[in-house]
Design a protein around this motif. Structure first.
Motif, PDB file in Angstrom:
ATOM      1  N   ALA A 154       0.881  -1.213  -0.035  1.00  0.00           N
ATOM      2  CA  ALA A 154      -0.031  -0.052   0.089  1.00  0.00           C
ATOM      3  C   ALA A 154       0.906   1.300  -0.022  1.00  0.00           C
ATOM      4  O   ALA A 154       2.044   0.993   0.135  1.00  0.00           O
ATOM      5  N   ASN A 155       0.135   2.498  -0.539  1.00  0.00           N
ATOM      6  CA  ASN A 155       1.094   3.571  -0.193  1.00  0.00           C
ATOM      7  C   ASN A 155       0.985   4.228   1.135  1.00  0.00           C
ATOM      8  O   ASN A 155       0.105   4.547   1.857  1.00  0.00           O
ATOM      9  N   ALA A 157       2.015   6.708   2.272  1.00  0.00           N
ATOM     10  CA  ALA A 157       1.689   8.200   2.394  1.00  0.00           C
ATOM     11  C   ALA A 157       0.166   8.359   2.551  1.00  0.00           C
ATOM     12  O   ALA A 157      -0.219   9.603   3.004  1.00  0.00           O
ATOM     13  N   ALA A 183       9.422   2.300   8.071  1.00  0.00           N
ATOM     14  CA  ALA A 183      10.912   1.643   7.864  1.00  0.00           C
ATOM     15  C   ALA A 183      10.992   1.744   6.390  1.00  0.00           C
ATOM     16  O   ALA A 183      10.843   1.039   5.488  1.00  0.00           O
ATOM     17  N   LEU A 184      11.051   3.058   5.898  1.00  0.00           N
ATOM     18  CA  LEU A 184      11.185   3.515   4.525  1.00  0.00           C
ATOM     19  C   LEU A 184      12.424   3.951   3.957  1.00  0.00           C
ATOM     20  O   LEU A 184      12.520   4.478   3.220  1.00  0.00           O
ATOM     21  N   GLY A 185      13.343   3.575   4.994  1.00  0.00           N
ATOM     22  CA  GLY A 185      14.911   3.905   4.444  1.00  0.00           C
ATOM     23  C   GLY A 185      14.832   5.274   4.105  1.00  0.00           C
ATOM     24  O   GLY A 185      14.536   6.169   5.052  1.00  0.00           O
ATOM     25  N   PRO A 186      15.464   5.798   2.954  1.00  0.00           N
ATOM     26  CA  PRO A 186      15.325   7.271   2.718  1.00  0.00           C
ATOM     27  C   PRO A 186      14.148   8.147   2.391  1.00  0.00           C
ATOM     28  O   PRO A 186      14.391   9.403   2.348  1.00  0.00           O
ATOM     29  N   TRP A 187      13.209   7.448   2.162  1.00  0.00           N
ATOM     30  CA  TRP A 187      11.879   7.905   2.088  1.00  0.00           C
ATOM     31  C   TRP A 187      11.275   8.252   3.449  1.00  0.00           C
ATOM     32  O   TRP A 187      10.177   9.051   3.693  1.00  0.00           O
ATOM     33  N   TYR A 207      25.880   3.376  -7.220  1.00  0.00           N
ATOM     34  CA  TYR A 207      25.621   2.728  -8.370  1.00  0.00           C
ATOM     35  C   TYR A 207      26.146   1.383  -8.449  1.00  0.00           C
ATOM     36  O   TYR A 207      27.340   0.843  -7.804  1.00  0.00           O
ATOM     37  N   THR A 240      30.297  -1.774  -7.426  1.00  0.00           N
ATOM     38  CA  THR A 240      29.606  -0.993  -6.837  1.00  0.00           C
ATOM     39  C   THR A 240      30.417   0.351  -6.268  1.00  0.00           C
ATOM     40  O   THR A 240      31.442   0.196  -5.877  1.00  0.00           O
ATOM     41  N   ARG A 283      21.517   5.185  -0.038  1.00  0.00           N
ATOM     42  CA  ARG A 283      21.806   4.847   1.401  1.00  0.00           C
ATOM     43  C   ARG A 283      21.375   6.184   2.363  1.00  0.00           C
ATOM     44  O   ARG A 283      21.528   7.293   2.272  1.00  0.00           O
ATOM     45  N   PRO A 284      20.377   5.708   3.275  1.00  0.00           N
ATOM     46  CA  PRO A 284      19.937   6.655   4.242  1.00  0.00           C
ATOM     47  C   PRO A 284      20.806   6.869   5.456  1.00  0.00           C
ATOM     48  O   PRO A 284      20.687   6.086   6.303  1.00  0.00           O
ATOM     49  N   HIS A 310      25.054   2.940   5.494  1.00  0.00           N
ATOM     50  CA  HIS A 310      25.692   2.011   4.260  1.00  0.00           C
ATOM     51  C   HIS A 310      25.389   0.422   4.565  1.00  0.00           C
ATOM     52  O   HIS A 310      25.989  -0.521   3.995  1.00  0.00           O
ATOM     53  N   GLY A 312      22.539  -0.950   5.971  1.00  0.00           N
ATOM     54  CA  GLY A 312      20.955  -1.458   6.260  1.00  0.00           C
ATOM     55  C   GLY A 312      20.768  -3.052   6.029  1.00  0.00           C
ATOM     56  O   GLY A 312      19.863  -3.486   6.582  1.00  0.00           O
ATOM     57  N   PHE A 313      21.376  -3.384   4.783  1.00  0.00           N
ATOM     58  CA  PHE A 313      21.216  -4.931   4.554  1.00  0.00           C
ATOM     59  C   PHE A 313      21.732  -5.780   5.595  1.00  0.00           C
ATOM     60  O   PHE A 313      21.070  -6.707   6.229  1.00  0.00           O
ATOM     61  N   THR A 314      22.916  -5.416   6.155  1.00  0.00           N
ATOM     62  CA  THR A 314      23.665  -6.230   7.140  1.00  0.00           C
ATOM     63  C   THR A 314      22.927  -6.076   8.640  1.00  0.00           C
ATOM     64  O   THR A 314      22.750  -7.076   9.453  1.00  0.00           O
TER      65      THR A 314
HETATM   66  C1  LIG Z   1      24.891   0.963  -3.906  1.00  0.00           C
HETATM   67  C2  LIG Z   1      24.486   0.637  -2.647  1.00  0.00           C
HETATM   68  C3  LIG Z   1      25.251  -0.490  -2.041  1.00  0.00           C
HETATM   69  C4  LIG Z   1      25.164  -0.952  -0.864  1.00  0.00           C
HETATM   70  N1  LIG Z   1      25.780  -1.916  -0.312  1.00  0.00           N
HETATM   71  C5  LIG Z   1      25.279  -2.665   0.988  1.00  0.00           C
HETATM   72  C6  LIG Z   1      26.039  -3.433   1.543  1.00  0.00           C
HETATM   73  O1  LIG Z   1      27.073  -4.041   1.019  1.00  0.00           O
HETATM   74  N2  LIG Z   1      25.823  -4.100   2.807  1.00  0.00           N
HETATM   75  C7  LIG Z   1      24.723  -3.312   3.555  1.00  0.00           C
HETATM   76  O2  LIG Z   1      24.402  -3.789   4.427  1.00  0.00           O
HETATM   77  N3  LIG Z   1      23.939  -2.370   2.872  1.00  0.00           N
HETATM   78  C8  LIG Z   1      24.276  -1.851   1.806  1.00  0.00           C
HETATM   79  N4  LIG Z   1      23.639  -0.750   1.144  1.00  0.00           N
HETATM   80  C9  LIG Z   1      22.706  -0.077   1.989  1.00  0.00           C
HETATM   81  C10 LIG Z   1      21.516  -0.519   2.244  1.00  0.00           C
HETATM   82  O3  LIG Z   1      20.769  -0.858   1.042  1.00  0.00           O
HETATM   83  C11 LIG Z   1      20.286   0.266   2.909  1.00  0.00           C
HETATM   84  O4  LIG Z   1      20.908   0.640   4.266  1.00  0.00           O
HETATM   85  C12 LIG Z   1      18.987  -0.299   3.195  1.00  0.00           C
HETATM   86  O5  LIG Z   1      18.401  -0.734   1.855  1.00  0.00           O
HETATM   87  C13 LIG Z   1      18.205   0.421   3.885  1.00  0.00           C
HETATM   88  O6  LIG Z   1      17.169  -0.559   4.186  1.00  0.00           O
HETATM   89  P1  LIG Z   1      15.534  -0.027   4.420  1.00  0.00           P
HETATM   90  O7  LIG Z   1      14.743  -1.122   4.608  1.00  0.00           O
HETATM   91  O8  LIG Z   1      15.532   0.918   5.792  1.00  0.00           O
HETATM   92  O9  LIG Z   1      15.241   0.935   3.123  1.00  0.00           O
HETATM   93  P2  LIG Z   1      15.223   0.674   1.846  1.00  0.00           P
HETATM   94  O10 LIG Z   1      15.668  -0.780   1.370  1.00  0.00           O
HETATM   95  O11 LIG Z   1      15.245   1.529   0.924  1.00  0.00           O
HETATM   96  O12 LIG Z   1      13.580  -0.017   1.674  1.00  0.00           O
HETATM   97  C14 LIG Z   1      12.526   1.294   1.749  1.00  0.00           C
HETATM   98  C15 LIG Z   1      11.277   0.719   1.074  1.00  0.00           C
HETATM   99  O13 LIG Z   1      10.209   1.595   1.201  1.00  0.00           O
HETATM  100  C16 LIG Z   1       9.398   1.550   0.028  1.00  0.00           C
HETATM  101  N5  LIG Z   1       8.681   2.966  -0.103  1.00  0.00           N
HETATM  102  C17 LIG Z   1       9.284   4.135  -0.347  1.00  0.00           C
HETATM  103  N6  LIG Z   1       7.967   5.098  -0.201  1.00  0.00           N
HETATM  104  C18 LIG Z   1       6.830   4.145   0.193  1.00  0.00           C
HETATM  105  C19 LIG Z   1       5.486   4.803   0.043  1.00  0.00           C
HETATM  106  N7  LIG Z   1       5.024   5.904   0.233  1.00  0.00           N
HETATM  107  N8  LIG Z   1       4.773   3.407   0.361  1.00  0.00           N
HETATM  108  C20 LIG Z   1       5.108   2.356   0.204  1.00  0.00           C
HETATM  109  N9  LIG Z   1       6.493   1.838   0.261  1.00  0.00           N
HETATM  110  C21 LIG Z   1       7.338   2.911   0.021  1.00  0.00           C
HETATM  111  C22 LIG Z   1      10.555   1.580  -1.103  1.00  0.00           C
HETATM  112  O14 LIG Z   1       9.939   1.297  -2.304  1.00  0.00           O
HETATM  113  C23 LIG Z   1      11.337   0.637  -0.337  1.00  0.00           C
HETATM  114  O15 LIG Z   1      11.126  -0.862  -1.035  1.00  0.00           O
HETATM  115  C24 LIG Z   1      24.017  -0.234   0.004  1.00  0.00           C
HETATM  116  C25 LIG Z   1      23.057   1.036  -0.597  1.00  0.00           C
HETATM  117  C26 LIG Z   1      23.567   1.224  -1.992  1.00  0.00           C
HETATM  118  C27 LIG Z   1      22.738   2.131  -2.407  1.00  0.00           C
END
Ligand SMILES: Cc1cc2nc3c(=O)[nH]c(=O)nc-3n(C[C@H](O)[C@H](O)[C@H](O)COP(=O)(O)OP(=O)(O)OC[C@H]3O[C@@H](n4cnc5c(N)ncnc54)[C@H](O)[C@@H]3O)c2cc1C
Length: 346
Positions: A154-155, A157, A183-187, A207, A240, A283-284, A310, A312-314
């Motif tokens: 769902a959205n 927002a 938990a929307l990372g950079p959003w 990239y 990367t 990266r947020p 950098h 968030g996956f870890t």
């Molecule tokens: C190039 C690159 C390399 C990286 N390498 C690594 C690495 O080696 N190891 C590591 O640990 N981390 C790495 N990271 C960092 C990692 O990707 C982030 O820290 C992580 O993805 C953050 O997780 P998150 O779930 O908080 O946010 P995200 O993974 O960004 O997920 C947020 C989600 O919210 C969704 N969203 C946004 N707005 C809305 C809305 N209005 N409604 C519904 N959904 C919405 C988005 O579509 C997205 O799916 C890397 C990042 C980049 C860019």
């Protein structure tokens, strides 16, 4: 970096202006004494990352998607290698992170496909790496469903207060809940703005592109002098880049990737690019370099879990566990205070 001579960071002046406040705070938090206490809080969480992933990998049956053995940082000159050994020894003494210093010959034996081994490498022996991070997250999502969880899209927002709780609109109507997690990372900052939160965040773009390399590496390798990572992935050899400070929605400007690809071609036979256009993501990063995990300062039933920069996956499983323990009133497995959203500016 300021003169854009290093490939670690690239920036546009527009983006610097737009992110000036959070960047100044980042600089303030980088002072050695502040950075020391940040590092120690960060270490408390990240040292649990592999074990927390390990449990989920086992339960999800996803062992084939990860490899142990660590990763390496190549240093092209003797001076860089000596500096790196000193820094690695400091990290071992402070945080007990094991490493091995490999000579150029030892690196050639470890990675026979390398054409250049410089002055050797630091081998961080403990980390795991994933050959398909998206596949691993899918495996965790399947595990979540098997445990009774439900995933609906769902959205976010459309988030509103609904009585004592919250609601979000889906195409099949509203979902209501007493407690919700942002938990929307950079959003995340954009979603929280209408609720009155002004979250400072630095958005660092990166990239990557895959190459069909005929003899890929055995373990991920960071090229220290050129600010990029080479990693053997299911889709090919991934290159990367480091951080680009640009507008969140700016078109792709993969200048760092082009430099990285040139530098990588000196190291090994890259083959052909797998994708015509590179991928990019954001990266947020929080100005104090720690994620925000815990209750929102001013709204009942609202929880934050974002800003993992950098790593968030870890950090996903470890910060998910910390958040779950806080939400259910259990004793947190690491001290929660350094990550509290209360530290954010009001
Ligand atoms: C190039 C690159 C390399 C990286 N390498 C690594 C690495 O080696 N190891 C590591 O640990 N981390 C790495 N990271 C960092 C990692 O990707 C982030 O820290 C992580 O993805 C953050 O997780 P998150 O779930 O908080 O946010 P995200 O993974 O960004 O997920 C947020 C989600 O919210 C969704 N969203 C946004 N707005 C809305 C809305 N209005 N409604 C519904 N959904 C919405 C988005 O579509 C997205 O799916 C890397 C990042 C980049 C860019």
């Amino acid at each position: 970096m300021a003169a854009r001579r290093s490939n670690d960071v690239h920036y546009t002046l527009d983006a610097l202006r737009a992110q000036a406040g959070p960047l100044l705070r980042y600089w303030w938090h980088s002072a050695p004494s502040r950075h020391r206490s940040i590092s120690s809080a960060y270490a408390s969480l990240i040292r649990r990352a592999t074990a927390e992933h390990g449990d989920l990998i086992g339960e999800a049956g996803a062992e084939a998607l990860v490899r142990s053995g660590g990763f390496r940082i190549l240093h092209r000159t003797q001076a860089a290698m000596e500096d790196a050994i000193r820094e690695a020894e400091r990290l071992k003494a402070s945080y007990d992170v094991p490493f091995a210093a490999l000579s150029a010959t030892e690196l050639r034996v470890a990675e026979p496909s390398l054409k250049v081994t410089g002055a050797g490498a630091i081998h961080w022996t403990e980390p795991m790496s994933a050959s398909d991070p998206g596949g691993l997250v899918e495996a965790y999502a399947s595990l979540f469903r098997r445990c009774g969880g439900e995933i609906r899209v769902a959205n976010a927002a459309t988030l509103r207060r609904a009585g004592n709780g919250w609601s979000v609109q889906t195409t099949d109507g509203a979902i209501k809940a007493e407690e919700i997690v942002v938990a929307l990372g950079p959003w995340s900052p954009d979603l929280l703005r209408p609720l009155g939160y002004r979250i400072p965040m630095i958005r660092k773009r990166g990239y990557h592109r895959h190459w069909s390399s005929p003899q890929p590496l055995r373990l991920p390798l960071l090229d220290g002098a050129n600010g990029y990572v080479l990693a053997p992935m299911a889709k090919g050899l991934r290159i990367t880049t480091g951080a680009e400070l640009t507008k969140f929605d700016a078109p792709a400007t993969p200048v760092q990737l082009r430099r990285a690809e040139e530098a990588a071609a000196e190291l090994l036979d890259l083959g052909a690019p797998v994708e015509a256009e590179p991928w990019f993501g954001t990266r947020p990063c929080m100005p104090d370099m720690l994620p925000a995990i815990g209750p929102a300062p001013r709204h009942k039933g609202l929880w934050f879990n974002f800003g993992h920069g950098h790593q968030g996956f870890t950090l996903g499983p470890a910060s998910g566990r910390l958040l779950a323990e806080l939400m259910s009133g259990e004793k947190p497995f690491v001290a929660a205070e350094p990550f509290s959203p209360r530290r954010l500016p009001a």
